[in-house]
Motif scaffolding. Structure first.
Motif, PDB file in Angstrom:
ATOM      1  N   GLN A  27       0.824  -1.208   0.000  1.00  0.00           N
ATOM      2  CA  GLN A  27       0.000   0.000   0.000  1.00  0.00           C
ATOM      3  C   GLN A  27       0.857   1.256   0.000  1.00  0.00           C
ATOM      4  OE1 GLN A  27      -3.702   0.159   2.329  1.00  0.00           O
ATOM      5  NE2 GLN A  27      -3.004   2.132   3.117  1.00  0.00           N
ATOM      6  N   HIS A  30       2.168   1.799  -3.487  1.00  0.00           N
ATOM      7  CA  HIS A  30       1.065   2.288  -4.323  1.00  0.00           C
ATOM      8  C   HIS A  30       0.842   3.777  -4.086  1.00  0.00           C
ATOM      9  CE1 HIS A  30      -3.039   1.552  -6.249  1.00  0.00           C
ATOM     10  NE2 HIS A  30      -3.135   2.797  -5.776  1.00  0.00           N
ATOM     11  N   ARG A  31       0.771   4.179  -2.823  1.00  0.00           N
ATOM     12  CA  ARG A  31       0.481   5.583  -2.513  1.00  0.00           C
ATOM     13  C   ARG A  31       1.622   6.522  -2.916  1.00  0.00           C
ATOM     14  NH1 ARG A  31      -3.387   7.373   0.764  1.00  0.00           N
ATOM     15  NH2 ARG A  31      -3.094   9.103  -0.667  1.00  0.00           N
ATOM     16  N   ASN A  71      -9.043   2.054  -5.175  1.00  0.00           N
ATOM     17  CA  ASN A  71      -9.296   0.845  -4.396  1.00  0.00           C
ATOM     18  C   ASN A  71      -9.879  -0.288  -5.231  1.00  0.00           C
ATOM     19  OD1 ASN A  71      -8.196   1.360  -1.831  1.00  0.00           O
ATOM     20  ND2 ASN A  71      -9.898   2.740  -1.356  1.00  0.00           N
ATOM     21  N   PHE A  74      -6.510  -1.639  -6.284  1.00  0.00           N
ATOM     22  CA  PHE A  74      -5.817  -2.253  -5.155  1.00  0.00           C
ATOM     23  C   PHE A  74      -6.499  -3.555  -4.752  1.00  0.00           C
ATOM     24  CE2 PHE A  74      -3.973  -2.117  -0.731  1.00  0.00           C
ATOM     25  CZ  PHE A  74      -2.653  -2.203  -1.140  1.00  0.00           C
ATOM     26  N   ALA A 120      -7.753  -1.733   4.542  1.00  0.00           N
ATOM     27  CA  ALA A 120      -6.712  -1.195   3.669  1.00  0.00           C
ATOM     28  C   ALA A 120      -7.350  -0.101   2.825  1.00  0.00           C
ATOM     29  CB  ALA A 120      -6.117  -2.284   2.781  1.00  0.00           C
ATOM     30  N   ASP A 121      -6.607   0.969   2.567  1.00  0.00           N
ATOM     31  CA  ASP A 121      -7.171   2.101   1.836  1.00  0.00           C
ATOM     32  C   ASP A 121      -6.074   2.763   1.017  1.00  0.00           C
ATOM     33  OD1 ASP A 121      -8.535   4.275   0.895  1.00  0.00           O
ATOM     34  OD2 ASP A 121      -9.384   4.853   2.832  1.00  0.00           O
ATOM     35  N   ALA A 122      -6.063   2.470  -0.279  1.00  0.00           N
ATOM     36  CA  ALA A 122      -5.089   3.086  -1.183  1.00  0.00           C
ATOM     37  C   ALA A 122      -5.684   4.288  -1.901  1.00  0.00           C
ATOM     38  CB  ALA A 122      -4.618   2.055  -2.216  1.00  0.00           C
ATOM     39  N   PRO A 131      -2.716   0.563   6.539  1.00  0.00           N
ATOM     40  CA  PRO A 131      -3.513  -0.620   6.883  1.00  0.00           C
ATOM     41  C   PRO A 131      -3.573  -0.779   8.398  1.00  0.00           C
ATOM     42  CG  PRO A 131      -1.876  -1.135   5.192  1.00  0.00           C
ATOM     43  CD  PRO A 131      -1.536   0.216   5.724  1.00  0.00           C
TER      44      PRO A 131
END
Length: 280
Positions: A27, A30-31, A71, A74, A120-122, A131
């Protein structure tokens, strides 16, 4: 899902392990690599949130996206590495009065990992949400110095949701909606109800078309930095690095597109930037 192409996009040579440390590493990568942005709305492109469209936009074309896109991508990646997950819907509370009940216009993921539930939050554009295990009182810290915690909030089926995500940290490491503070501030509330694809489509449609909202009146972009956060609202760029913040104005369309590429990891051409309402 072409996992190798995705990993190349976020700068990883191989997929991490399907465990808490691997999820956090994936994550974060990704961010750091794929910026948050709503520019398809002012450009009149429309926002599609099926897997193929999202992969093409965020991976193949080097663009960014907002939560329904980020998301979706993701979630597909987590499934590809063996992590069972499903979407949740949330009400964003940033900048709102106490007891406000905004619509469910944010999506995050519920992940089943090693027999335990995690979130989880992308795709949260306001700040970096790490996360976290779905446990009352769970806390986690991010590289910008902020702390995040989960609390049980409200009864099942109530407007207050079942869970509340809060943040305590520098306001400069956000997209500008957080008030200066050192105490806990709400970010969003959510429950664990099953979410169908059409629920996501409806939320995406409202978010991308409702007049006089943040996403239909402003051009926004943000990205996590290794030591902070960067955010652009219309023609102002804000940077937070190593505890220091700075802002500058965007000069013109070419400067806007260059800043997106160099800071946000978003590949927007000079010609596309010139079509934004900011420069029309």
């Amino acid at each position: 899902m072409n996992l190798d192409r995705y990993l190349a996009r976020i700068g990883l040579d191989a997929a991490p392990a399907a465990d808490p440390e691997g999820l956090a590493a994936l994550q974060l990568a990704h961010r750091l690599a794929i910026g948050f942005e709503n520019l398809a709305i002012p450009l009149g492109e429309g926002i599609r949130i099926d897997s193929a469209s999202v992969f093409d936009k965020l991976v193949m074309r080097g663009r960014g996206g907002y939560c329904f896109e980020q998301n979706r991508l993701f979630s597909d990646v987590l499934s590809a590495i063996g992590l069972v997950n499903r979407p949740l819907l949330a009400r964003v509370l940033l900048g709102l009065a106490e007891h406000a009940a905004p619509p469910r216009t944010h999506t995050l993921l519920l992940v089943n990992m090693q027999g335990a539930a995690w979130i989880a939050d992308a795709g949260f554009g306001g700040s970096f949400v790490p996360p976290m295990p779905l446990e009352d009182g769970a806390q986690a810290q991010t590289p910008d110095g902020a702390w995040h915690r989960l609390l049980r909030s409200g009864e099942r089926g109530s407007l207050g949701g079942e869970w509340r995500l809060e943040r305590a940290g520098p306001a400069s490491a956000t997209d500008g909606r957080s008030a200066p503070h050192g105490d806990w501030q709400p970010q969003y509330i959510f429950d664990l109800s099953e979410v169908a694809q059409d629920d996501l489509e409806m939320g995406n449609h409202w978010t991308s078309t409702r007049p006089n909202t943040r996403f239909t009146t402003l051009c926004v972009a943000s990205v996590v930095l290794e030591d902070g956060f960067a955010a652009m609202t219309d023609r102002q760029l804000s940077l937070y690095r190593n505890g220091a913040s700075e802002t500058r104005d965007i000069a013109d369309a070419a400067d806007y597109a260059r800043t997106l590429r160099e800071v946000m990891g978003i590949d927007l051409s000079d010609e596309e930037a010139a079509r934004l309402p900011l420069f029309a």
